[in-house]
Motif scaffolding. Structure first.
Motif, PDB file in Angstrom:
ATOM      1  N   ASN A 102      -3.253   9.571  -4.551  1.00 32.57           N
ATOM      2  CA  ASN A 102      -3.773   8.599  -3.598  1.00 32.57           C
ATOM      3  C   ASN A 102      -2.615   7.967  -2.854  1.00 32.57           C
ATOM      4  O   ASN A 102      -1.493   7.889  -3.354  1.00 32.57           O
ATOM      5  N   PHE A 103      -2.914   7.495  -1.656  1.00 33.77           N
ATOM      6  CA  PHE A 103      -1.943   6.798  -0.836  1.00 33.77           C
ATOM      7  C   PHE A 103      -2.471   5.402  -0.546  1.00 33.77           C
ATOM      8  O   PHE A 103      -3.654   5.230  -0.269  1.00 33.77           O
ATOM      9  N   LEU A 104      -1.603   4.425  -0.590  1.00 34.59           N
ATOM     10  CA  LEU A 104      -1.997   3.034  -0.366  1.00 34.59           C
ATOM     11  C   LEU A 104      -2.285   2.812   1.111  1.00 34.59           C
ATOM     12  O   LEU A 104      -1.465   3.117   1.968  1.00 34.59           O
ATOM     13  N   ARG A 105      -3.471   2.292   1.412  1.00 34.69           N
ATOM     14  CA  ARG A 105      -3.828   1.963   2.788  1.00 34.69           C
ATOM     15  C   ARG A 105      -3.725   0.458   3.024  1.00 34.69           C
ATOM     16  O   ARG A 105      -3.298   0.017   4.081  1.00 34.69           O
ATOM     17  N   GLY A 106      -4.117  -0.356   2.055  1.00 38.16           N
ATOM     18  CA  GLY A 106      -4.045  -1.798   2.219  1.00 38.16           C
ATOM     19  C   GLY A 106      -4.483  -2.510   0.956  1.00 38.16           C
ATOM     20  O   GLY A 106      -5.050  -1.907   0.049  1.00 38.16           O
ATOM     21  N   PHE A 107      -4.211  -3.817   0.897  1.00 40.99           N
ATOM     22  CA  PHE A 107      -4.578  -4.622  -0.263  1.00 40.99           C
ATOM     23  C   PHE A 107      -4.713  -6.068   0.173  1.00 40.99           C
ATOM     24  O   PHE A 107      -4.135  -6.484   1.184  1.00 40.99           O
ATOM     25  N   SER A 108      -5.509  -6.832  -0.566  1.00 37.90           N
ATOM     26  CA  SER A 108      -5.714  -8.248  -0.253  1.00 37.90           C
ATOM     27  C   SER A 108      -6.257  -8.965  -1.491  1.00 37.90           C
ATOM     28  O   SER A 108      -6.587  -8.342  -2.485  1.00 37.90           O
ATOM     29  N   ALA A 109      -6.339 -10.285  -1.384  1.00 37.45           N
ATOM     30  CA  ALA A 109      -6.918 -11.109  -2.437  1.00 37.45           C
ATOM     31  C   ALA A 109      -8.168 -11.784  -1.896  1.00 37.45           C
ATOM     32  O   ALA A 109      -8.159 -12.301  -0.784  1.00 37.45           O
ATOM     33  N   GLN A 110      -9.247 -11.748  -2.676  1.00 36.14           N
ATOM     34  CA  GLN A 110     -10.474 -12.455  -2.329  1.00 36.14           C
ATOM     35  C   GLN A 110     -10.622 -13.665  -3.240  1.00 36.14           C
ATOM     36  O   GLN A 110     -10.242 -13.605  -4.410  1.00 36.14           O
ATOM     37  N   THR A 111     -11.168 -14.742  -2.704  1.00 32.25           N
ATOM     38  CA  THR A 111     -11.369 -15.965  -3.491  1.00 32.25           C
ATOM     39  C   THR A 111     -12.794 -16.451  -3.337  1.00 32.25           C
ATOM     40  O   THR A 111     -13.481 -16.123  -2.378  1.00 32.25           O
ATOM     41  N   LYS A 112     -13.209 -17.239  -4.312  1.00 33.18           N
ATOM     42  CA  LYS A 112     -14.508 -17.928  -4.200  1.00 33.18           C
ATOM     43  C   LYS A 112     -14.439 -19.205  -4.995  1.00 33.18           C
ATOM     44  O   LYS A 112     -13.572 -19.432  -5.780  1.00 33.18           O
ATOM     45  N   GLU A 172      -8.476  19.577   4.114  1.00 33.94           N
ATOM     46  CA  GLU A 172      -7.699  18.350   3.930  1.00 33.94           C
ATOM     47  C   GLU A 172      -8.229  17.175   4.748  1.00 33.94           C
ATOM     48  O   GLU A 172      -7.583  16.676   5.652  1.00 33.94           O
ATOM     49  N   HIS A 173      -9.421  16.740   4.425  1.00 33.49           N
ATOM     50  CA  HIS A 173      -9.955  15.539   5.040  1.00 33.49           C
ATOM     51  C   HIS A 173      -9.613  14.333   4.158  1.00 33.49           C
ATOM     52  O   HIS A 173      -9.435  14.470   2.957  1.00 33.49           O
ATOM     53  N   VAL A 174      -9.510  13.182   4.766  1.00 35.90           N
ATOM     54  CA  VAL A 174      -9.092  11.967   4.060  1.00 35.90           C
ATOM     55  C   VAL A 174     -10.315  11.123   3.716  1.00 35.90           C
ATOM     56  O   VAL A 174     -11.149  10.831   4.564  1.00 35.90           O
ATOM     57  N   MET A 175     -10.408  10.750   2.461  1.00 40.77           N
ATOM     58  CA  MET A 175     -11.442   9.829   1.981  1.00 40.77           C
ATOM     59  C   MET A 175     -10.770   8.497   1.666  1.00 40.77           C
ATOM     60  O   MET A 175      -9.730   8.476   1.014  1.00 40.77           O
ATOM     61  N   THR A 176     -11.360   7.415   2.118  1.00 38.58           N
ATOM     62  CA  THR A 176     -10.827   6.084   1.824  1.00 38.58           C
ATOM     63  C   THR A 176     -11.690   5.450   0.746  1.00 38.58           C
ATOM     64  O   THR A 176     -12.912   5.398   0.860  1.00 38.58           O
ATOM     65  N   TRP A 177     -11.039   4.972  -0.307  1.00 39.70           N
ATOM     66  CA  TRP A 177     -11.711   4.319  -1.426  1.00 39.70           C
ATOM     67  C   TRP A 177     -11.326   2.846  -1.437  1.00 39.70           C
ATOM     68  O   TRP A 177     -10.155   2.510  -1.283  1.00 39.70           O
ATOM     69  N   VAL A 217      -8.233  -6.654  -4.076  1.00 37.85           N
ATOM     70  CA  VAL A 217      -8.929  -5.540  -3.439  1.00 37.85           C
ATOM     71  C   VAL A 217      -7.861  -4.575  -2.948  1.00 37.85           C
ATOM     72  O   VAL A 217      -6.871  -4.988  -2.349  1.00 37.85           O
ATOM     73  N   ILE A 218      -8.051  -3.278  -3.226  1.00 40.57           N
ATOM     74  CA  ILE A 218      -7.090  -2.272  -2.791  1.00 40.57           C
ATOM     75  C   ILE A 218      -7.844  -1.155  -2.088  1.00 40.57           C
ATOM     76  O   ILE A 218      -8.955  -0.804  -2.487  1.00 40.57           O
ATOM     77  N   LYS A 219      -7.262  -0.637  -0.999  1.00 39.98           N
ATOM     78  CA  LYS A 219      -7.826   0.509  -0.287  1.00 39.98           C
ATOM     79  C   LYS A 219      -6.850   1.664  -0.421  1.00 39.98           C
ATOM     80  O   LYS A 219      -5.657   1.509  -0.153  1.00 39.98           O
ATOM     81  N   CYS A 220      -7.381   2.807  -0.840  1.00 42.18           N
ATOM     82  CA  CYS A 220      -6.555   3.988  -1.061  1.00 42.18           C
ATOM     83  C   CYS A 220      -7.114   5.168  -0.286  1.00 42.18           C
ATOM     84  O   CYS A 220      -8.327   5.338  -0.209  1.00 42.18           O
ATOM     85  N   ASP A 221      -6.225   5.969   0.282  1.00 42.62           N
ATOM     86  CA  ASP A 221      -6.603   7.213   0.942  1.00 42.62           C
ATOM     87  C   ASP A 221      -6.335   8.364  -0.003  1.00 42.62           C
ATOM     88  O   ASP A 221      -5.286   8.421  -0.646  1.00 42.62           O
ATOM     89  N   GLN A 222      -7.292   9.291  -0.059  1.00 42.67           N
ATOM     90  CA  GLN A 222      -7.140  10.470  -0.899  1.00 42.67           C
ATOM     91  C   GLN A 222      -7.441  11.696  -0.040  1.00 42.67           C
ATOM     92  O   GLN A 222      -8.487  11.763   0.606  1.00 42.67           O
ATOM     93  N   VAL A 223      -6.514  12.646  -0.027  1.00 38.94           N
ATOM     94  CA  VAL A 223      -6.708  13.889   0.711  1.00 38.94           C
ATOM     95  C   VAL A 223      -7.506  14.834  -0.173  1.00 38.94           C
ATOM     96  O   VAL A 223      -7.141  15.082  -1.317  1.00 38.94           O
ATOM     97  N   GLN A 224      -8.627  15.360   0.392  1.00 41.19           N
ATOM     98  CA  GLN A 224      -9.512  16.222  -0.393  1.00 41.19           C
ATOM     99  C   GLN A 224      -9.862  17.484   0.386  1.00 41.19           C
ATOM    100  O   GLN A 224      -9.846  17.495   1.613  1.00 41.19           O
ATOM    101  N   GLY A 225     -10.208  18.510  -0.353  1.00 40.98           N
ATOM    102  CA  GLY A 225     -10.772  19.722   0.219  1.00 40.98           C
ATOM    103  C   GLY A 225      -9.773  20.672   0.823  1.00 40.98           C
ATOM    104  O   GLY A 225      -8.591  20.365   1.014  1.00 40.98           O
ATOM    105  N   ALA A 226     -10.268  21.870   1.159  1.00 38.17           N
ATOM    106  CA  ALA A 226      -9.432  22.915   1.746  1.00 38.17           C
ATOM    107  C   ALA A 226      -9.003  22.554   3.164  1.00 38.17           C
ATOM    108  O   ALA A 226      -7.918  22.921   3.609  1.00 38.17           O
TER     109      ALA A 226
END
Length: 116
Positions: free
Chosen positions: A106-116, A80-85, A69-78
């Motif tokens: 995009n800028f890296l916000r965080g990452f992790s591994a999920q298991t089941k 410059e608001h940040v959207m997290t994906w 799982v990865i979380k990325c920040d993207q700066v958008q608009g005039a």
């Protein structure tokens, strides 16, 4: 071919079929073992954040599948608001790697591994 031989070969075929079905049913239960799963992140050649997860056999927990799982920040608009994906890699078995990549700018916000 005599009826006795036909009957014997039919019984043998059914017996082997049932035994084979039992072996196939036992395989997934044996595949779940003790693993330690970790996630790793880096930048690809185009500057996009990318992450992957992998599992190593060890003294971890029982794992059948994992994904990154990865979380990325993207700066958008005039203004410059940040959207997290949040993006998810595919579920894979412990011996495989799960990959996921953010888009460009995009800028890296965080990452992790999920298991089941």
């Amino acid at each position: 071919m005599s009826w006795g031989k036909r009957l014997a070969s039919g019984v043998l075929t059914v017996t082997l079929g049932v035994a084979g079905t039992g072996l196939l049913a036992a395989t997934p239960a044996q595949a779940a073992g003790k693993y330690t799963c970790k996630a790793y992140a880096s930048m690809d050649k185009l500057g996009r954040p990318t992450a992957h997860s992998s599992c190593k056999a060890g003294s971890g927990k029982a794992v059948r599948q994992h994904r990154v799982v990865i979380k990325c920040d993207q700066v958008q608009g005039a203004r410059e608001h940040v959207m997290t994906w949040t993006l998810y890699g595919p579920w894979v078995g412990p011996g495989q790697k799960s990959h996921v990549r953010c888009g460009t700018k995009n800028f890296l916000r965080g990452f992790s591994a999920q298991t089941k």
